[in-house]
Scaffold this motif. Structure first.
Motif, PDB file in Angstrom:
ATOM      1  N   SER A  41       0.697  -1.304  -0.003  1.00  0.00           N
ATOM      2  CA  SER A  41       0.079   0.236   0.308  1.00  0.00           C
ATOM      3  C   SER A  41       0.736   1.441   0.231  1.00  0.00           C
ATOM      4  O   SER A  41       0.644   2.230  -0.485  1.00  0.00           O
ATOM      5  N   GLY A  42       1.869   0.850   0.361  1.00  0.00           N
ATOM      6  CA  GLY A  42       3.228   2.340   0.000  1.00  0.00           C
ATOM      7  C   GLY A  42       3.498   3.019   1.636  1.00  0.00           C
ATOM      8  O   GLY A  42       3.884   3.491   2.051  1.00  0.00           O
ATOM      9  N   LYS A  43       3.694   2.187   2.485  1.00  0.00           N
ATOM     10  CA  LYS A  43       4.214   2.407   3.729  1.00  0.00           C
ATOM     11  C   LYS A  43       5.561   2.721   4.037  1.00  0.00           C
ATOM     12  O   LYS A  43       6.167   3.381   4.534  1.00  0.00           O
ATOM     13  N   SER A  44       6.508   1.395   3.781  1.00  0.00           N
ATOM     14  CA  SER A  44       7.708   1.821   2.846  1.00  0.00           C
ATOM     15  C   SER A  44       8.693   2.978   2.586  1.00  0.00           C
ATOM     16  O   SER A  44       9.222   4.024   2.691  1.00  0.00           O
ATOM     17  N   THR A  45       7.153   3.292   1.272  1.00  0.00           N
ATOM     18  CA  THR A  45       7.109   4.170   0.330  1.00  0.00           C
ATOM     19  C   THR A  45       7.431   5.838   1.095  1.00  0.00           C
ATOM     20  O   THR A  45       8.627   7.009   1.379  1.00  0.00           O
ATOM     21  N   LEU A  46       6.584   5.622   1.771  1.00  0.00           N
ATOM     22  CA  LEU A  46       6.366   7.216   3.686  1.00  0.00           C
ATOM     23  C   LEU A  46       7.203   6.903   3.994  1.00  0.00           C
ATOM     24  O   LEU A  46       7.762   8.318   4.419  1.00  0.00           O
ATOM     25  N   LEU A  47       7.999   5.857   4.268  1.00  0.00           N
ATOM     26  CA  LEU A  47       9.267   6.331   5.235  1.00  0.00           C
ATOM     27  C   LEU A  47      10.408   6.738   4.911  1.00  0.00           C
ATOM     28  O   LEU A  47      11.243   7.637   5.208  1.00  0.00           O
ATOM     29  N   LYS A  48      10.241   6.134   3.434  1.00  0.00           N
ATOM     30  CA  LYS A  48      11.651   7.004   2.560  1.00  0.00           C
ATOM     31  C   LYS A  48      11.105   7.924   1.779  1.00  0.00           C
ATOM     32  O   LYS A  48      12.335   9.263   1.987  1.00  0.00           O
ATOM     33  N   ILE A  49       9.987   8.812   1.678  1.00  0.00           N
ATOM     34  CA  ILE A  49       9.760  10.254   2.625  1.00  0.00           C
ATOM     35  C   ILE A  49      10.377  10.947   2.738  1.00  0.00           C
ATOM     36  O   ILE A  49      10.394  12.004   3.086  1.00  0.00           O
ATOM     37  N   ILE A  50       9.670  10.474   3.712  1.00  0.00           N
ATOM     38  CA  ILE A  50      10.504  11.110   5.174  1.00  0.00           C
ATOM     39  C   ILE A  50      11.628  11.064   5.598  1.00  0.00           C
ATOM     40  O   ILE A  50      12.568  12.308   5.983  1.00  0.00           O
ATOM     41  N   SER A  51      12.711   9.878   5.235  1.00  0.00           N
ATOM     42  CA  SER A  51      13.724   9.661   5.219  1.00  0.00           C
ATOM     43  C   SER A  51      14.861  11.029   4.234  1.00  0.00           C
ATOM     44  O   SER A  51      15.868  11.553   4.509  1.00  0.00           O
ATOM     45  N   GLY A  52      13.904  11.394   3.445  1.00  0.00           N
ATOM     46  CA  GLY A  52      14.651  12.256   2.150  1.00  0.00           C
ATOM     47  C   GLY A  52      15.102  11.437   0.795  1.00  0.00           C
ATOM     48  O   GLY A  52      15.319  11.845   0.084  1.00  0.00           O
ATOM     49  N   THR A  53      15.298   9.660   1.021  1.00  0.00           N
ATOM     50  CA  THR A  53      15.937   9.262  -0.139  1.00  0.00           C
ATOM     51  C   THR A  53      14.481   8.947  -1.242  1.00  0.00           C
ATOM     52  O   THR A  53      14.510   8.417  -2.241  1.00  0.00           O
ATOM     53  N   GLU A  54      13.545   9.570  -1.169  1.00  0.00           N
ATOM     54  CA  GLU A  54      12.521   9.582  -1.932  1.00  0.00           C
ATOM     55  C   GLU A  54      12.002  11.031  -2.141  1.00  0.00           C
ATOM     56  O   GLU A  54      11.390  10.925  -0.875  1.00  0.00           O
ATOM     57  N   ILE A  55      10.686  11.231  -3.231  1.00  0.00           N
ATOM     58  CA  ILE A  55      10.590  12.530  -3.148  1.00  0.00           C
ATOM     59  C   ILE A  55       9.178  12.611  -3.361  1.00  0.00           C
ATOM     60  O   ILE A  55       8.768  11.325  -4.222  1.00  0.00           O
ATOM     61  N   PRO A  56       7.904  12.996  -3.027  1.00  0.00           N
ATOM     62  CA  PRO A  56       6.755  12.951  -3.778  1.00  0.00           C
ATOM     63  C   PRO A  56       6.429  13.876  -5.329  1.00  0.00           C
ATOM     64  O   PRO A  56       7.451  14.969  -5.254  1.00  0.00           O
ATOM     65  N   GLU A  57       5.738  12.803  -5.474  1.00  0.00           N
ATOM     66  CA  GLU A  57       5.534  13.280  -6.484  1.00  0.00           C
ATOM     67  C   GLU A  57       4.331  14.939  -7.163  1.00  0.00           C
ATOM     68  O   GLU A  57       4.669  15.986  -7.734  1.00  0.00           O
ATOM     69  N   LYS A  58       3.784  15.458  -5.666  1.00  0.00           N
ATOM     70  CA  LYS A  58       3.132  16.376  -5.131  1.00  0.00           C
ATOM     71  C   LYS A  58       3.033  16.541  -4.105  1.00  0.00           C
ATOM     72  O   LYS A  58       3.348  16.040  -3.401  1.00  0.00           O
ATOM     73  N   GLY A  59       3.149  18.135  -3.284  1.00  0.00           N
ATOM     74  CA  GLY A  59       2.599  18.110  -2.301  1.00  0.00           C
ATOM     75  C   GLY A  59       4.671  18.901  -1.439  1.00  0.00           C
ATOM     76  O   GLY A  59       5.283  18.449  -3.079  1.00  0.00           O
ATOM     77  N   LYS A  60       4.474  19.099  -0.214  1.00  0.00           N
ATOM     78  CA  LYS A  60       5.886  19.894  -0.118  1.00  0.00           C
ATOM     79  C   LYS A  60       5.906  19.047   1.423  1.00  0.00           C
ATOM     80  O   LYS A  60       5.243  18.559   2.027  1.00  0.00           O
ATOM     81  N   VAL A  61       7.676  18.777   1.676  1.00  0.00           N
ATOM     82  CA  VAL A  61       8.309  18.114   2.339  1.00  0.00           C
ATOM     83  C   VAL A  61       8.835  19.262   2.970  1.00  0.00           C
ATOM     84  O   VAL A  61       9.950  19.874   2.568  1.00  0.00           O
ATOM     85  N   ASN A  62       8.573  19.843   4.463  1.00  0.00           N
ATOM     86  CA  ASN A  62       9.332  20.713   4.901  1.00  0.00           C
ATOM     87  C   ASN A  62      10.244  20.198   6.655  1.00  0.00           C
ATOM     88  O   ASN A  62       9.677  19.513   6.963  1.00  0.00           O
ATOM     89  N   ARG A  63      11.873  20.517   6.408  1.00  0.00           N
ATOM     90  CA  ARG A  63      12.557  19.861   7.337  1.00  0.00           C
ATOM     91  C   ARG A  63      13.218  21.389   8.036  1.00  0.00           C
ATOM     92  O   ARG A  63      13.457  22.049   7.583  1.00  0.00           O
ATOM     93  N   ILE A  64      13.131  20.953   9.352  1.00  0.00           N
ATOM     94  CA  ILE A  64      14.442  21.658  10.159  1.00  0.00           C
ATOM     95  C   ILE A  64      15.571  21.957   9.711  1.00  0.00           C
ATOM     96  O   ILE A  64      16.314  20.830   9.157  1.00  0.00           O
ATOM     97  N   LYS A  65      16.267  22.814   9.427  1.00  0.00           N
ATOM     98  CA  LYS A  65      18.330  23.363   9.250  1.00  0.00           C
ATOM     99  C   LYS A  65      18.559  21.310  10.102  1.00  0.00           C
ATOM    100  O   LYS A  65      18.080  21.666  11.397  1.00  0.00           O
ATOM    101  N   ASN A  66      19.515  20.781   8.802  1.00  0.00           N
ATOM    102  CA  ASN A  66      19.695  19.752   9.685  1.00  0.00           C
ATOM    103  C   ASN A  66      19.659  18.226  10.051  1.00  0.00           C
ATOM    104  O   ASN A  66      19.943  17.780  11.236  1.00  0.00           O
ATOM    105  N   LEU A  67      18.175  18.304   9.834  1.00  0.00           N
ATOM    106  CA  LEU A  67      17.413  17.033  10.830  1.00  0.00           C
ATOM    107  C   LEU A  67      18.220  16.483  10.420  1.00  0.00           C
ATOM    108  O   LEU A  67      18.549  15.751   9.084  1.00  0.00           O
ATOM    109  N   VAL A  68      18.628  15.179  11.191  1.00  0.00           N
ATOM    110  CA  VAL A  68      19.363  13.944  10.426  1.00  0.00           C
ATOM    111  C   VAL A  68      17.814  12.726  11.420  1.00  0.00           C
ATOM    112  O   VAL A  68      16.930  12.713  12.365  1.00  0.00           O
ATOM    113  N   CYS A  69      18.043  11.290   9.969  1.00  0.00           N
ATOM    114  CA  CYS A  69      16.728  10.544  10.027  1.00  0.00           C
ATOM    115  C   CYS A  69      17.334   8.900   9.503  1.00  0.00           C
ATOM    116  O   CYS A  69      18.485   9.628   9.023  1.00  0.00           O
ATOM    117  N   TYR A  70      17.259   8.561  10.491  1.00  0.00           N
ATOM    118  CA  TYR A  70      18.357   7.177   9.988  1.00  0.00           C
ATOM    119  C   TYR A  70      17.144   5.978  10.274  1.00  0.00           C
ATOM    120  O   TYR A  70      15.918   6.092  10.906  1.00  0.00           O
TER     121      TYR A  70
END
Length: 601
Positions: A41-70
């Motif tokens: 359904s796209g659960k792992s894809t959502l994690l990858k969008i949060i991590s920054g390794t994938e980009i959504p086709e529409k919409g925005k992802v706003n992160r604080i400066k120097n945010l570190v995701c593992y």
């Protein structure tokens, strides 16, 4: 709290497959978020969008400066031949470079992992569960702003799952976790997101644990079903008006025609979503045997070289019994099933089956599936019909009940996902009349809707069920008795998981006290290298801290069982939290003691 990230109206699809749209959520510091949904359904894809390794086709992802995701994937891989000490040392050094002044936090997670910088064991020698635990420890040592976990409880035994839960619950770590473990979500998550085609935009969010989410979901789906009825009635009125062929020359008439088409589109979309939530009941077929006793085990024992798996075990499996076999990885759960089904023999004792016993065995490795064959070759090799209860059902209709698309019917089973393979095995096994069903880790690779379908199926089965599972929610929902293997030859039968946990905890306290006295002797006799004043002072005083913490833990354990404490829910909950913190403190102190002593060797 402060926002670390905002997802604003994001949309994602793969080719023609739509995943989700209009998804908006904020992640604050300290958030504990669970992500669920059907397979694919796209659960792992959502994690990858949060991590920054994938980009959504529409919409925005706003992160604080120097945010570190593992992002820790489902099946972490270590380089072959690496020693555990090198993996831990490298993780500590890497984190120290990025997190100045936080050595205490880093070493705390190193200690909680159960591994240390002096472990000479190769990572190749670890079980799947211990590799997962090592990977989780390394992830937490990195001190990320947001920890992203993809099915973290896979391969972990009950002890490992509760170890992870306790760390996530009692730390201020922010995490987003994809999992099908509902008990884990109840204990550790504070917000649940489901990605599923049954919702507008294919997602639904509720602030609370899994049980709260389930209630909110049920309410939403009931309202959505009622909405279909309302829209259908309204559409009938509009169709009646349209059938009178109104002239669309006036603005009012054109507007009503356009509104009717929009209403039709809305009705169709709602119907599609409701249909996506359709899961028919699947019934395991019983033989209707009248005999009560099915399998009798008399004083059976099994060992592998020096290791006792179980000793002098006696049990009778009767019709309508519901047993779950639980224990640590390697404690002998699958071995016991193999002996009960006569696939293997005990070293001592006797196994007796009632005459003409019919067994269905759902094994965790899906070895009963010939993975070189297609689903059609397995289920309907001679025709297009599957025989179920002496009647034919078209194979497409049958497999659709198990979430298998018609396009997959002629694909080799080995090309399908683990969840799809499990559902094909289920589609085969439910057709076979039987007296007893053995389920060995049946929830592995399955999504929550399929697990719930399996729970409903086995609940209605008129025979005996024996399961091996680390899924506590599943075990509690289908079992009335728990056969617990302790890994040292001992075993016990309990009517509640909490009874077993209490005994295990008491044994753990005894071992800690034994360790404390033995380490005291070693400390007095063993010559040590000279430590720095700071480390030596800490080492000299740590034993008294342990004794003080253990004394407090014992006081809290007595306090919990007091009647006036039990009656006061708020007081009881507060005491439970304090006890958990205290036991964690004891474990941390022992880990620190081991570390300090290793410095002096």
């Amino acid at each position: 709290m402060s926002y670390q990230m905002n997802l604003v109206n994001i949309e994602k699809s793969y080719g023609v497959k739509f995943l989700f749209s209009g998804l908006s959520m904020g992640i604050e510091k300290g958030d504990k978020i669970g992500v669920i949904g059907p397979n694919g359904s796209g659960k792992s894809t959502l994690l990858k969008i949060i991590s920054g390794t994938e980009i959504p086709e529409k919409g925005k992802v706003n992160r604080i400066k120097n945010l570190v995701c593992y992002y820790l994937e489902q099946n972490p891989v270590f380089e072959r031949g690496l020693l555990i000490k090198n993996i831990i040392s490298s993780s500590i050094e890497s984190s120290l470079e990025k997190n100045h002044g936080r050595e205490g936090d880093i070493r705390k997670f190193a200690g909680l992992s159960g591994f240390n910088e002096y472990d000479e064991q190769s990572v190749d020698e670890l079980s799947g569960g211990m590799k997962k635990r090592l990977a989780l420890g390394c992830a937490m040592m990195s001190l990320p702003d947001i920890l992203l976990l993809d099915e973290p409880t896979n391969h972990l035994d009950l002890e490992g799952i509760e170890w992870l839960e306790n760390i996530l619950i009692h730390s201020d770590m922010t995490f987003v976790c994809v999992t099908h473990d509902r008990e884990f979500l109840n204990n550790a998550a504070k917000r649940i997101i489901e990605i599923s085609p049954v919702y507008p935009g294919s997602h639904f969010i509720a602030d609370g644990d899994f049980d709260f989410f389930s209630r909110e979901k049920t309410l939403f789906l009931e309202n959505q079903s009622e909405k279909v009825q309302i829209l259908e009635n309204k559409m009938k009125r509009e169709d009646s008006w349209l059938s009178r062929s109104p002239k669309a020359r006036t603005t009012k008439a054109r507007f009503r025609v356009d509104s009717a088409e929009k209403l039709r589109e809305k009705l169709n979309d709602t119907r599609v979503r409701n249909n996506a939530n359709f899961f028919p009941e699947i019934e395991f077929e019983a033989t209707c045997r009248k005999t009560k006793r099915l399998i009798t085990a008399e004083h059976i024992s099994k060992s592998f070289e020096e290791k006792k798996v179980f000793s002098d075990l006696s049990i009778v499996l009767k019709k309508n019994d519901r047993f779950s076999i639980i224990g640590k990885n390697g404690s002998g759960k699958t071995t016991l099933i193999d002996i009960l089904t006569k696939k293997n023999q005990p070293d001592k004792g006797k196994i007796s089956h009632v005459e003409n016993l019919k067994i269905v065995y759902f094994d965790q490795h899906r070895s009963l599936l010939d993975k070189s064959k297609t689903p059609k070759e397995i289920l309907a090799p001679e025709s297009d019909s599957v025989i179920v209860k002496n009647r034919g059902i078209h194979i497409i209709s049958w497999l659709k009940r198990f979430g298998i698309d018609k396009d997959q019917i002629n694909q080799p089973v080995k090309s399908l996902s683990g969840g799809e393979q499990a559902r094909i095995l289920m589609a085969d096994l439910v057709r076979r009349p039987c007296d007893i069903i053995f389920l060995d880790e049946p929830t592995n690779d399955l999504d929550i809707p399929t697990i719930e379908m399996l729970e409903n199926s086995v609940a209605e089965f008129d025979g005996c069920i024996v399961s091996v599972t680390h899924d506590r929610y599943f075990a509690k929902s289908i079992s009335s008795q728990f056969l617990c293997l302790n890994g040292d030859g001992s075993w016990g039968i309990f009517h509640d998981l909490s009874q077993w946990k209490k005994i295990i905890k008491n044994e753990s306290v005894k071992k800690r006290k034994k360790k404390s006295s033995s380490q005291k002797i070693v400390k007095e006799k063993a010559p040590q290298k000279k430590l720095s004043y700071k480390y030596q002072y800490e080492l000299d005083n740590i034993e008294s801290k342990i004794l003080e913490a253990e004394k407090r833990a014992a006081e809290l354990e007595e306090k919990i069982s007091e009647p006036e404490n039990i009656k006061n829910q708020e007081k009881y909950a507060k005491t439970c939290i304090e006890l958990k913190d205290c036991l964690e403190k004891v474990e941390n102190l022992y880990e620190r003691w081991d570390y300090l002593e290793s410095l002096g060797k």
